[in-house]
Write an enzyme that holds these catalytic residues in place. Sequence first.
Site, short mmCIF file in Angstrom:
data_model
loop_
_atom_site.label_atom_id
_atom_site.label_comp_id
_atom_site.label_asym_id
_atom_site.label_seq_id
_atom_site.Cartn_x
_atom_site.Cartn_y
_atom_site.Cartn_z
CG ASN A 446 47.34 64.52 -6.50
OD1 ASN A 446 46.71 65.46 -6.60
ND2 ASN A 446 48.48 64.36 -7.43
CD1 TRP A 447 41.09 63.62 -3.90
CD2 TRP A 447 39.48 65.15 -4.19
NE1 TRP A 447 40.33 63.43 -2.93
CE2 TRP A 447 39.39 64.44 -3.05
CE3 TRP A 447 38.84 66.44 -4.17
CZ2 TRP A 447 38.23 64.78 -2.17
CZ3 TRP A 447 37.79 66.37 -3.41
CH2 TRP A 447 37.48 65.67 -2.22
CE LYS A 448 47.43 62.53 -10.36
NZ LYS A 448 48.34 61.24 -11.07
CG HIS A 533 52.35 65.45 -9.25
ND1 HIS A 533 52.21 64.89 -10.62
CD2 HIS A 533 51.79 64.54 -8.42
CE1 HIS A 533 51.70 63.71 -10.32
NE2 HIS A 533 51.46 63.45 -9.30
CD GLU A 535 49.73 63.92 -13.17
OE1 GLU A 535 49.50 62.69 -13.25
OE2 GLU A 535 49.21 64.58 -12.61
CD GLU A 605 55.41 62.26 -8.83
OE1 GLU A 605 54.22 61.64 -8.81
OE2 GLU A 605 55.78 63.21 -9.26
N GLY A 611 50.07 55.19 -13.86
CA GLY A 611 49.00 54.99 -14.86
C GLY A 611 49.48 54.18 -16.09
CB SER A 651 50.31 52.21 -9.20
OG SER A 651 50.36 52.91 -10.40
N GLY A 672 46.81 58.56 -6.01
CA GLY A 672 46.06 59.42 -7.16
C GLY A 672 44.50 58.65 -7.33
N GLY A 673 44.45 57.65 -8.47
CA GLY A 673 43.19 57.44 -8.74
C GLY A 673 42.25 56.69 -7.63
#
Length: 690
Positions: A446-448, A533, A535, A605, A611, A651, A672-673
């Site tokens: 997931n590049w966001k 998601h 967010e 999640e 994060g 994570s 994610g990251g």
Amino acid sequence: MKAGARIAITNACRLLTAATFVLSGFVKAVDPLGTQYKINDYLEAWHLAQYVPDILTLAASVAMSAVEFGIGICLLFAIHRRATSRLLLLIMAVFTPLTLWLAIADPISDCGCFGDAIKLSNWETFWKNVVLLAFAVVLARRPADMIRFISRTNQWIVLNYSALFILAVSGYSLYYLPQFDFRPYHVGADIRKGMEIPPGAPQPQFETTFILEKDGQRKEFTLDNYPDSTWTFIDSKTVQTAEGYVPPIHDFSITRRDNGEDITEQVLADSSYTMLLVAPYLELADDSHLDLINQIYEYATDNGYPFYCLTASTDRAIERWRDMTGAEYPFCSTDATTLQTVIRSNPGLVLIKSGRVIRKWSHNRLPDEYQLTDRLESIELGRQPDDTTASRVLSIITWFVLPLLLLTLADRLWAWSKFVRNKERQTKIYKLLKRKKMRKKIVAGNWKMNMNLQDGIALAKELNETLTAEKPNCGVIICTPFIHLASIAQLLDQDVIGLGAENCADKEKGAYTGEVSAEMVKSTGAQYVILGHSERRGYYGETPEILKEKVLLALKNGLKVIFCIGESLEEREANKQNEVVKAELEGSVFNLSAEEFKNIIIAYEPIWAIGTGKTATAEQAEEIHAYIRSVVAEHYGEAVADDTTILYGGSCKASNAPELFAKPDIDGGLIGGASLKAADFKGIIDAWKK
């Protein structure tokens, strides 16, 4: 080829190669000096002998035997299968061309691959290596097919014990004498019989030449024209002058240095005992037991036993030895190679009677006054030792083979008993793993809101090239911002990497500025969409009803949905995580039919672990995943639940992915990251290979 036949062929190659290397390494280890002499033969053939000191060739001899023996043991027990098979292939790739050169050029009589135990011609050695090279290719291609005889946890015991054993064998043989003597001068050998030529056999011709010096002039002489004592002996050599039957012993001769008399037959025919001090090169002989040698000579003289020193040294070296030791015994000339063959010690002592070798002693184990207490006819030293070849083989079995056999049996019995003890638990795990194997394993990125169009295309290209070249062991999806979808869809091999969007609208079409519909997402070439998601729920207020509409529209337009659920830190601390995830499923996707639900991928999640620096343990993640699957089973039945892919989205990194993915109910990750760098993302994908 069927798997069973392939495995059988691989293990047949493995066992034959292992037996060859174990035998080759062992016979070299029991005769390290013999191997050193063969190495020197090679160096002389390459004109390098003068540049390599003896200590290096001796070290190479010991190392060579240890390496060969070690490779054989590793193959036998299937230890470090991949590394061992590659090393074997490298060795055979080097030595096979070398033995071809030996066969063609014939610089030495034999390669010495099995020492004196088995004599092979150079061509026989080459064809043997061709076969071993073929075996090595098979093993290098299929190392995993080699069946283990010992578990990984205990293989270090086998390796260390084998290394200590083979080095101890070499050390013993160097300090004393080889435990196994494969040469024609072994204890019990009849030298005269070894020199016999069968009636009617063509007889080879040999000539011994003596090099002597007088007044600065060197000349060669034979026994027929041996000069007087005014000439100084320099060297001697025996060469074959005509082909014929070559007996095992063909170059044994004893010539007195004082008068040139050949006393070979006299010595071999003597029905009493004769002591031979064998020192191929007196200038290199060990001089730490000189007094003991003189005592043995005095013992021989007192009891009427002939005592000779056989050497190939020069007169100068003999005089130096006399000055240093006070030696009064007569010196005789014998070919250096012959003396090195008679005994692997410089000096060494050989006791013969009627031409038969009764005993041998290295300079480190010479008999002393406490052993030479009477005439040889009356004491044990005058008889052949009782330690026969069979007893020495039994000793090897007792100290090496038997301990490894017992270790192997104990290791296999322990593995079996462990299996029996855990059979019920393993059966349950097997069923879970079987179900998990049926489900699709997925790693989704997931590049966001990251990366411009150019950077996104570059990352997608890198991932596509990497994963196309090295096929992943799971499904891979990248979910990108809307601006990337159409461009990336054109360059991805979607049989390798699936493409998804990060969101879609809850409306089909219309005046909704800034929104992107499910139909638009599908038109770019995307196959998946992330919905729900945390967010989107937190920042944009997406409710269960809104998400229900989004899910329906996505499915209507042929998109598969990665549906996210998870609890906050407060909800986790209040132990409400089960209630939260169940409510999120019931509010947005449990309205679907079982057939429609097959297009849903659930991504759990833990919001509190995204994060924040906090991380859910693998056990915590497995617990909630198992609960989610049970909720699906309650609603749709066990079959649908078993077929539902549930990803972990908290994570997940390359470092913890193997532990997470090993859990029965975790089928992959929503990343994610770590999905923004190809190497990091691939590290997580590769967790499915571990």
